[in-house]
Design a protein around this motif. Structure first.
Motif, short mmCIF file in Angstrom:
data_model
loop_
_atom_site.label_atom_id
_atom_site.label_comp_id
_atom_site.label_asym_id
_atom_site.label_seq_id
_atom_site.Cartn_x
_atom_site.Cartn_y
_atom_site.Cartn_z
N VAL A 259 -42.11 -8.96 -28.85
CA VAL A 259 -40.98 -8.92 -29.35
C VAL A 259 -40.41 -7.89 -30.14
CG1 VAL A 259 -39.06 -10.41 -30.31
CG2 VAL A 259 -40.89 -11.63 -28.79
N GLY A 260 -41.30 -7.74 -31.38
CA GLY A 260 -41.12 -6.69 -32.43
C GLY A 260 -40.95 -5.37 -31.86
N ALA A 261 -42.08 -5.18 -30.88
CA ALA A 261 -42.36 -4.05 -30.27
C ALA A 261 -41.22 -3.48 -29.42
CB ALA A 261 -43.75 -3.82 -29.57
N LEU A 262 -40.61 -4.34 -28.57
CA LEU A 262 -39.55 -4.11 -27.90
C LEU A 262 -38.24 -3.38 -28.70
CD1 LEU A 262 -38.44 -4.15 -25.09
CD2 LEU A 262 -37.42 -6.36 -25.60
N GLY A 263 -38.03 -4.03 -29.68
CA GLY A 263 -37.00 -3.52 -30.55
C GLY A 263 -37.20 -2.35 -31.17
N GLY A 264 -38.80 -2.02 -31.86
CA GLY A 264 -39.14 -0.68 -32.38
C GLY A 264 -38.93 0.30 -31.27
N ALA A 265 -39.38 0.14 -30.07
CA ALA A 265 -39.40 1.02 -29.06
C ALA A 265 -38.13 1.73 -28.74
CB ALA A 265 -40.05 0.49 -27.90
N LEU A 266 -37.15 0.43 -28.63
CA LEU A 266 -35.92 0.95 -28.08
C LEU A 266 -34.97 1.74 -29.20
CD1 LEU A 266 -34.84 -2.18 -26.02
CD2 LEU A 266 -35.40 0.11 -24.94
N ALA A 267 -35.41 1.35 -30.34
CA ALA A 267 -34.50 2.09 -31.66
C ALA A 267 -35.31 3.21 -32.14
CB ALA A 267 -34.53 0.82 -32.73
N GLY A 268 -36.34 3.86 -31.55
CA GLY A 268 -37.05 4.82 -31.94
C GLY A 268 -36.47 6.02 -32.30
N ALA A 269 -35.56 6.46 -31.19
CA ALA A 269 -34.89 7.68 -31.06
C ALA A 269 -33.76 7.69 -32.08
CB ALA A 269 -34.35 8.20 -29.48
N LYS A 270 -33.29 6.87 -32.14
CA LYS A 270 -31.87 6.58 -33.01
C LYS A 270 -32.34 6.83 -34.55
CE LYS A 270 -28.96 4.01 -29.77
NZ LYS A 270 -28.12 2.68 -29.77
N ILE A 271 -33.46 5.88 -34.86
CA ILE A 271 -34.09 5.76 -36.32
C ILE A 271 -34.41 7.31 -36.70
CG2 ILE A 271 -35.71 4.97 -37.65
CD1 ILE A 271 -35.36 2.12 -36.03
N SER A 272 -35.27 7.85 -35.77
CA SER A 272 -35.73 9.16 -35.91
C SER A 272 -34.63 10.17 -36.01
CB SER A 272 -36.72 9.73 -34.49
OG SER A 272 -37.27 10.87 -35.09
N ALA A 273 -33.57 10.07 -35.38
CA ALA A 273 -32.33 10.99 -35.63
C ALA A 273 -31.81 10.97 -36.79
CB ALA A 273 -31.31 10.89 -34.29
N ARG A 274 -31.98 9.76 -37.27
CA ARG A 274 -31.07 9.44 -38.85
C ARG A 274 -32.17 9.88 -40.01
NH1 ARG A 274 -27.95 3.88 -40.58
NH2 ARG A 274 -27.39 4.80 -42.84
N TYR A 275 -33.32 9.49 -39.74
CA TYR A 275 -34.04 9.63 -40.85
C TYR A 275 -35.25 10.81 -40.79
CZ TYR A 275 -32.11 5.35 -42.30
OH TYR A 275 -31.35 3.96 -42.50
#
Length: 404
Positions: A259-275
């Motif tokens: 459950v946590g991995a699904l959210g982390g994997a899908l949000a990875g590109a957006k979080i990386s682009a921001r931070y």
């Protein structure tokens, strides 16, 4: 990303589903059907991962010498046959020794398939699409994990562990069919006339050792894998044998990692682009690796144990999946395509080659110290693994560099 990427995506997800079912079903098969001791469970895990120590470098040469799609199909079909034979042992009432052999052969197929899979992806997508593509693949794997361990627990409870492993075998057949349908032309492998096998084997090691970014990644992975084997073997023994939780409860609790991995994997590109690429990787890795320390506060009995373990795996899933998406993307973008297989093989040799050692240590520590004490030792090791990346140049990266 086109239709052929979706075929690879489907094959990866289906194969991951079967692997997650087997991840729970195989040790439970040993514990519940064969009455395996803690040491035998450790030996079973060691047999599963020993091919990563013995075969990885040579498999990397193979991946760079031949086309990768047919190799993946052959590995899937081989695992279908081998894993399909495992339930026969349980139904025939045979001992643990043949099970060790079959698990070893399946592990050999996994070595070849995973090396070819990672090296093949840059053929289907451009380098600037690697991060989102890996995010989607990680999300697919997380979705498989989300359902796989829960399904595995249900199958073990309702239809016995041998049947659960039989379902796993079928997933490899479906994966082979999906990958076989890819139509994108694959470049002919670069021929290396006059180059000896031994030279090619060690070329990946030299590249890995010479990279200031890949060295800390492989150090973190090796430390993590040793500690996680101790942690996971002890955890399963603690939940199933000491606390007597049912396979269904164990499967559901462990599946919360997905459950946590699904959210982390899908949000990875957006979080990386921001931070930024490096900061995102370090922080999420620290979150995932340190979450098991919460089990120091575990109660002795009751529903609170299941709730706490579920929360820990939820956090592990989020942090580890997001960090792994960045890890894989960095390695794919930083390594020339013609040596992807060998460098990935060198990485896997060091990182996954430690898995048999961790498995043996997990069985030994659980038997000598007790399951709960052994899992706490594993939790400390997991948290310490982050130090490799924390003191490296990786946290200063804004994006994944090319060919470092």
């Amino acid at each position: 990303m086109g239709r052929d990427f979706r075929r690879l995506f489907a094959g990866t997800a289906i194969s991951a589903l079967g692997s997650e079912i087997s991840e729970l079903a195989l040790p439970l098969l040993a514990i519940l059907t064969f009455q395996a001791t803690a040491e035998q469970v450790g030996l079973l895990r060691a047999a599963q991962f020993l091919p990563f120590l013995l075969l990885t470098l040579y498999a990397g040469v193979l991946v760079d010498r031949v086309r990768r799609r047919p190799l993946m199909v052959a590995a899937d079909l081989g695992r279908f046959v081998v894993i399909g034979a495992v339930p026969l042992l349980g139904w025939a009432g045979m001992g643990m020794e043949p099970l060790y052999l079959l698990v070893f052969l399946a592990g050999a197929g996994t070595v070849v398939h995973q090396l070819a899979d990672q090296a093949y992806l840059p053929t289907l997508v451009s380098r600037d699409q690697l991060l989102p593509a890996n995010g989607r693949i990680a999300a697919a794997q997380s979705g498989a994990e989300l359902s796989g361990q829960g399904i595995g627990g249900l199958l073990v409870a309702w239809l016995t562990a041998p049947f659960a492993v039989a379902v796993d075998a079928l997933t490899y057949l479906v994966s082979a069919i999906a990958v076989a349908g890819i139509r994108t032309p694959e470049p002919r492998p670069v021929r290396r006339d006059g180059t000896r096998l031994r030279q090619e084997v060690f070329e990946g090691i030299r590249y890995l050792a010479g990279s200031r970014l890949l060295r800390p990644l492989v150090g973190e992975a090796a430390t993590y894998n040793i500690a996680y084997q101790v942690f996971s073997i002890a955890l399963l023994l603690w939940l199933a044998r000491d606390l007597r939780l049912s396979p269904v409860v164990i499967g559901v609790v462990l599946s919360l990692a997905a459950v946590g991995a699904l959210g982390g994997a899908l949000a990875g590109a957006k979080i990386s682009a921001r931070y930024g690429f490096g900061p995102t990787m370090l922080v999420t890795m620290a979150i995932g690796n340190s979450a098991p320390l919460l089990l120091f506060a575990a109660p002795d009995r009751g529903a609170g144990v299941a709730v706490l373990v579920g929360a820990v795996f939820l956090v592990i899933g989020f942090g580890t999946a997001l960090a792994n998406v960045h890890n894989r993307s960095l390695r794919q973008s930083a390594v020339p395509d013609e040596i992807q297989g060998r460098v990935t093989a060198a990485y896997r040799l060091v990182s996954w080659g430690t898995l048999p050692l961790g498995s043996l240590a997990g069985g030994y520590l659980a038997a000598s110290l007790g399951a709960y004490e052994a899992l706490l030792a594993g939790a400390v090791g997991l948290a310490a693994a982050t130090l490799w990346v924390a003191v490296s140049p990786i946290p200063r990266l804004r994006e994944a560099p090319a060919h470092v």
